[in-house]
Scaffold this motif. Structure first.
Motif, short mmCIF file in Angstrom:
data_model
loop_
_atom_site.label_atom_id
_atom_site.label_comp_id
_atom_site.label_asym_id
_atom_site.label_seq_id
_atom_site.Cartn_x
_atom_site.Cartn_y
_atom_site.Cartn_z
N VAL A 184 116.87 -34.92 -60.82
CA VAL A 184 117.51 -34.06 -61.97
C VAL A 184 117.69 -32.59 -61.60
CG1 VAL A 184 116.80 -35.61 -63.87
CG2 VAL A 184 115.24 -33.88 -63.26
N ARG A 232 121.98 -29.99 -68.43
CA ARG A 232 120.99 -30.32 -67.29
C ARG A 232 119.71 -29.75 -67.09
NH1 ARG A 232 123.44 -33.94 -64.22
NH2 ARG A 232 125.91 -34.15 -64.15
N LYS A 235 117.63 -31.24 -69.45
CA LYS A 235 117.13 -32.36 -69.10
C LYS A 235 115.92 -32.12 -68.00
CE LYS A 235 118.70 -36.56 -66.89
NZ LYS A 235 119.82 -37.33 -66.28
#
Length: 551
Positions: A184, A232, A235
């Protein structure tokens, strides 16, 4: 990137010093932790046994001294980490900038400029967390954990065995979570690169977009990329918080198992209070560095991703011809003869641009390179500058010039002015390292501007970023003055100007040609790339490049 990449030690010597200092401070900190647990245990057991204050006082004094010493060691480790991070970033930046300069603008142009800028600036700044948080905890894990386990084993075999059995579970969780985090984080880094590139493109072409009424679509595009980057980032934060919870839970349960075991044996009388308390105080310290490594890995992940990309630049060997030649290059001595090309061929990738060119540029002459757009004029100039590898023979005054040799005999101005924030004098004097544009070299700056046809431009004029404050034609002439200054200040034998009058009117162009004639009359090789009829008419030697027919 691995927890400690060997390339970091290879490219940044400051990292080696930090590891040595960090290891010594980590060892001292571990010994202080053991001393703290022993002294605190001793003070508690004395109190439980009903000893008088005068008996306990020396232990309390020593305990206070250990607490102070531990605080000092933590502070010293933080100072060493921050200082090491600054030195490592400086060394890595210097190496990557030297690498970019060595490979030349042709190699840099094949990469995204925004991507390179992001890596060298904000990307490397993220290494602060790697050095200040992650690496110190990694050192403590490697040093403190084995020592503390040995101490616990020496005091209580059962507790030591419990630690040995349980502690590998935490690195296992760290590896599993680390793989997810790396994935990630890499996606977040790529989103940041796209955001940087998109923003730079929009800013660079904002004028054109505004004129054609297309700026709103680009705003929407930037908003979309920004939203992607935000998503993102969240995340990554979710994974970080979840992994931190898992590591804390695993460590807490491990300490709880040890505490329950010690408590049961204390009740049965199978374990002395002093031993049990000492082991119980050391147990959290065994797991603390391991937990902190997992927690700080997320804080350092940005820097790790940037460092990985930076190492890829430093390890890139796509243009070994120039870099290896430069390592053994000789400096061509200044001569008074001609610059001769004998069968010179230049390729751009798989495309042959210049094929067996034979040309001679004599001193004392104004030579002009002409040809239709795309015929290879700028490519030939890049080869003469040493930025592009070539085959064939290039000689100056009979001395062979290789692609990677230094070119102290050459002064050059490209199609883009490349001006910087500062005064005009500082921009002009950039062509000579030891120049002082405000001192004795002021007259040379004025002469260079005059010979470039820019006599009306004051050397004291302050420019903004990219030469803001000058018109396009003035910026072009100031760039030409920079090359002229270098030729005069360092006695360069060859001067190359690439399209120096494309934005000039006839009067300014005539002034520039007069200055170039002065330089040629001094016995220099003057080469001008131009499609202007007035420049060709003033030339002593015109070389017409022919377009190649590719089958």
């Amino acid at each position: 990137m691995r927890p400690l990449d060997p390339r970091l030690l290879r490219y940044a010597h400051a990292a080696r010093r930090f590891l040595l200092v960090g290891a010594l401070l980590g060892l001292a900190q571990t010994l202080v932790v053991v001393a703290f647990a022993w002294l605190l245990t001793r003070a508690i057991t004395f109190t439980v046994a009903g000893e008088p204050l005068r008996t306990i006082a020396p232990t309390l004094a020593a305990l206070a001294g250990v607490v102070v010493l531990r605080s000092v060691l933590i502070w010293l480790l933080e100072v060493a980490a921050n200082r090491g991070a600054a030195q490592v970033k400086s060394q890595l930046r210097a190496k990557v900038l030297a690498q970019l300069a060595e490979r030349g603008p042709d190699w840099v142009a094949s990469r995204q400029s925004a991507r390179l800028s992001t890596v060298v600036t904000t990307g490397l700044d993220a290494l602060d967390n790697y050095f200040a948080r992650y690496l110190p905890q990694l050192l403590l894990t490697m040093i403190a954990t084995p020592i503390l386990i040995i101490v616990i084993l020496s005091q209580d075999l059962i507790s030591g065995l419990i630690v040995i059995v349980v502690i590998p579970l935490i690195p296992l969780f760290m590896i599993l979570i680390g793989r997810v985090t790396q994935s990630v984080q890499q996606e977040q880094w790529q989103a940041l690169q796209r955001l940087s590139t998109g923003f730079l493109d929009v800013v660079g072409g904002l004028g054109t977009l505004k004129i054609y009424g297309r700026e709103r679509r680009q705003f929407d595009r930037i908003r979309s990329i920004t939203e992607e980057y935000r998503t993102r980032t969240m995340k990554v934060l979710r994974v970080s918080f979840l992994s931190g919870f898992v590591l804390e839970l695993a460590a807490s349960l491990s300490v709880a198992i040890i505490a329950v075991s010690i408590g049961l044996r204390l009740i049965d009388g199978a374990l002395l209070l002093g031993v049990g308390l000492f082991v119980l105080l050391l147990a959290p310290e065994v797991f603390l560095p391991v937990r902190q490594v997992g927690a700080q890995f997320h804080a350092a992940s940005d820097g790790l991703a940037a460092a990985e990309e930076l190492f890829a630049i430093l390890d890139d060997e796509t243009t070994p011809e120039i870099s290896r030649a430069d390592a053994v290059a000789h400096t061509v001595q200044l001569g008074s003869g001609a610059l001769v090309l004998n069968g010179v061929s230049v390729r751009r990738g798989d495309t042959l641009v210049i094929d067996h060119l034979h040309a001679e540029f004599a001193p004392g002459q104004l030579s002009v390179l002409r040809g239709v757009s795309g015929v290879g004029k700028s490519t030939l100039v890049a080869a003469l500058l040493g930025f592009v590898p070539f085959t064939g023979n290039l000689t100056l005054d009979g001395v062979t010039v290789s692609a990677g040799s230094t070119r102290g005999w050459l002064a050059w101005a490209g199609q883009r002015p490349g001006l910087f924030r500062g005064t005009v004098a500082e921009n002009v004097a950039l062509g000579a390292v030891s120049a002082d544009p405000t001192g004795s070299d002021q007259s040379l700056v004025v002469q260079s501007l005059c010979w470039a046809g820019a006599a009306e431009v004051s050397p004291a004029t302050v420019l903004g970023v990219n030469g803001e404050g000058l018109s396009g034609g003035q910026a072009q002439r100031v760039a030409a003055a920079r090359a002229i200054y270098r030729a005069l200040a360092t006695d360069c034998h060859v001067l190359i100007l690439d399209e120096p009058s494309s934005a000039l009117d006839s009067d300014a162009e005539a002034g520039l040609l007069v200055g170039l004639r002065h330089l040629a009359d001094q016995g220099r090789v003057v080469i001008v790339v131009s499609h202007r009829a007035a420049v060709a008419a003033a030339a002593d030697n015109v070389i017409e490049l022919q377009e190649l027919t590719h089958v």
